[in-house]
Design a protein around this motif. Structure first.
Motif, mmCIF file in Angstrom:
data_model
loop_
_atom_site.group_PDB
_atom_site.id
_atom_site.type_symbol
_atom_site.label_atom_id
_atom_site.label_comp_id
_atom_site.label_asym_id
_atom_site.label_seq_id
_atom_site.Cartn_x
_atom_site.Cartn_y
_atom_site.Cartn_z
ATOM 1 N N MET A 1 0.840 -1.189 0.000
ATOM 2 C CA MET A 1 0.000 0.000 0.000
ATOM 3 C C MET A 1 0.880 1.245 0.000
ATOM 4 O O MET A 1 1.886 1.298 0.693
ATOM 5 C CB MET A 1 -0.907 -0.010 1.227
ATOM 6 C CG MET A 1 -1.859 1.137 1.280
ATOM 7 S SD MET A 1 -2.993 0.896 2.659
ATOM 8 C CE MET A 1 -4.043 2.284 2.436
ATOM 9 N N THR A 5 -2.604 7.793 -0.296
ATOM 10 C CA THR A 5 -3.565 7.281 -1.265
ATOM 11 C C THR A 5 -4.695 8.291 -1.434
ATOM 12 O O THR A 5 -5.348 8.645 -0.449
ATOM 13 C CB THR A 5 -4.158 5.933 -0.782
ATOM 14 O OG1 THR A 5 -3.099 5.009 -0.590
ATOM 15 C CG2 THR A 5 -5.151 5.376 -1.777
ATOM 16 N N TYR A 7 -8.250 9.616 -1.825
ATOM 17 C CA TYR A 7 -9.515 9.075 -1.335
ATOM 18 C C TYR A 7 -10.629 9.885 -1.986
ATOM 19 O O TYR A 7 -10.722 11.097 -1.771
ATOM 20 C CB TYR A 7 -9.547 9.250 0.190
ATOM 21 C CG TYR A 7 -10.439 8.306 0.933
ATOM 22 C CD1 TYR A 7 -9.978 7.049 1.321
ATOM 23 C CD2 TYR A 7 -11.721 8.670 1.282
ATOM 24 C CE1 TYR A 7 -10.779 6.185 2.049
ATOM 25 C CE2 TYR A 7 -12.533 7.813 2.005
ATOM 26 C CZ TYR A 7 -12.058 6.576 2.390
ATOM 27 O OH TYR A 7 -12.854 5.719 3.105
ATOM 28 N N THR A 34 -15.339 -3.543 -0.773
ATOM 29 C CA THR A 34 -15.882 -3.835 0.558
ATOM 30 C C THR A 34 -17.377 -3.579 0.524
ATOM 31 O O THR A 34 -17.816 -2.459 0.259
ATOM 32 C CB THR A 34 -15.229 -2.938 1.630
ATOM 33 O OG1 THR A 34 -13.820 -3.156 1.604
ATOM 34 C CG2 THR A 34 -15.781 -3.243 3.007
ATOM 35 N N VAL A 49 -16.680 0.745 0.050
ATOM 36 C CA VAL A 49 -15.345 1.192 -0.340
ATOM 37 C C VAL A 49 -14.837 0.339 -1.503
ATOM 38 O O VAL A 49 -15.027 -0.874 -1.513
ATOM 39 C CB VAL A 49 -14.362 1.071 0.849
ATOM 40 C CG1 VAL A 49 -12.955 1.475 0.451
ATOM 41 C CG2 VAL A 49 -14.834 1.899 2.030
ATOM 42 N N ASN A 51 -11.163 -0.203 -3.479
ATOM 43 C CA ASN A 51 -9.739 0.083 -3.629
ATOM 44 C C ASN A 51 -9.346 -0.322 -5.039
ATOM 45 O O ASN A 51 -9.681 -1.416 -5.488
ATOM 46 C CB ASN A 51 -8.920 -0.697 -2.606
ATOM 47 C CG ASN A 51 -9.348 -0.380 -1.192
ATOM 48 O OD1 ASN A 51 -10.139 -1.121 -0.620
ATOM 49 N ND2 ASN A 51 -8.870 0.711 -0.645
ATOM 50 N N GLU A 58 -2.393 3.694 -6.318
ATOM 51 C CA GLU A 58 -3.578 3.285 -5.571
ATOM 52 C C GLU A 58 -4.518 4.452 -5.302
ATOM 53 O O GLU A 58 -4.086 5.574 -5.051
ATOM 54 C CB GLU A 58 -3.165 2.667 -4.230
ATOM 55 C CG GLU A 58 -2.509 1.312 -4.386
ATOM 56 C CD GLU A 58 -2.228 0.646 -3.060
ATOM 57 O OE1 GLU A 58 -3.028 0.813 -2.113
ATOM 58 O OE2 GLU A 58 -1.198 -0.042 -2.969
ATOM 59 N N THR A 60 -8.678 5.078 -3.426
ATOM 60 C CA THR A 60 -9.812 4.529 -2.712
ATOM 61 C C THR A 60 -11.032 5.346 -3.088
ATOM 62 O O THR A 60 -10.993 6.577 -3.068
ATOM 63 C CB THR A 60 -9.599 4.591 -1.184
ATOM 64 O OG1 THR A 60 -8.468 3.792 -0.841
ATOM 65 C CG2 THR A 60 -10.814 4.074 -0.435
ATOM 66 N N PHE A 62 -15.065 5.879 -2.123
ATOM 67 C CA PHE A 62 -15.930 5.699 -0.961
ATOM 68 C C PHE A 62 -17.337 6.171 -1.309
ATOM 69 O O PHE A 62 -17.501 7.241 -1.888
ATOM 70 C CB PHE A 62 -15.347 6.528 0.196
ATOM 71 C CG PHE A 62 -16.221 6.656 1.392
ATOM 72 C CD1 PHE A 62 -16.431 5.582 2.221
ATOM 73 C CD2 PHE A 62 -16.827 7.871 1.700
ATOM 74 C CE1 PHE A 62 -17.229 5.701 3.350
ATOM 75 C CE2 PHE A 62 -17.619 8.003 2.824
ATOM 76 C CZ PHE A 62 -17.821 6.913 3.640
#
Length: 157
Positions: A1, A5, A7, A34, A49, A51, A58, A60, A62
């Motif tokens: 990771m 990152t 978001y 997720t 979420v 990823n 990377e 993310t 949401f």
């Protein structure tokens, strides 16, 4: 990771957006989704979420509901090798979104992108301030960046 990152907050389209973005760039993939039953402000929101990687970086995504919106205060800059890559990404990312000046656009999710050919940066960094100035002036008149027109401005055509 990665240590840092980005978001990205979406109303409820995190999975759709991530899938769209990874379809556009090499070395990109969904890493994890997720799912949590009734995880968001809407009863049917199950993806919380996502990823994913874009060209190895990377991100993310949401699903946080309609509380916050993207704006131009942050954008993703894409360094394009040639006009074909500029044209492809411009067409795909702007579909259903909004085009803006100087190679900027908002995609259909509201995220801002800068679609920039490497050649623009090279020309703008020319040690001759007159040539660099002509290129900058030409770029400021464009919506989608056109390398051929930048080259003409550089030469003084």
């Amino acid at each position: 990771m990665s240590k840092i990152t980005p978001y990205l907050w979406f109303d409820s389209q995190a999975e759709e957006a991530a899938g769209f973005y990874v379809s556009l760039f090499k070395n990109s993939k969904i890493l994890n989704v997720t799912r949590v039953e009734n995880s968001g402000p809407q009863e049917d929101m199950t993806v919380a979420v996502v990823n994913f990687e874009l060209d190895g970086r990377e991100f993310t995504a949401f699903n946080g509901g309609p509380f916050f919106k993207f704006n131009e205060a942050i954008s993703l800059n894409v360094d394009c090798a040639d006009q074909a890559e500029v044209d492809r990404l411009w067409e795909q990312l702007s579909a259903g979104g909004e085009v803006q000046q100087c190679g900027w656009l908002k995609d259909r999710f509201g995220l801002s992108w800068q679609i920039v050919p490497s050649r623009l940066v090279e020309l703008m960094q020319d040690p001759d301030p007159v040539k660099a100035g002509r290129v900058t002036h030409a770029m400021l008149q464009m919506i989608k960046i056109d390398i051929e027109e930048l080259e003409k401005a550089y030469r003084g055509d």
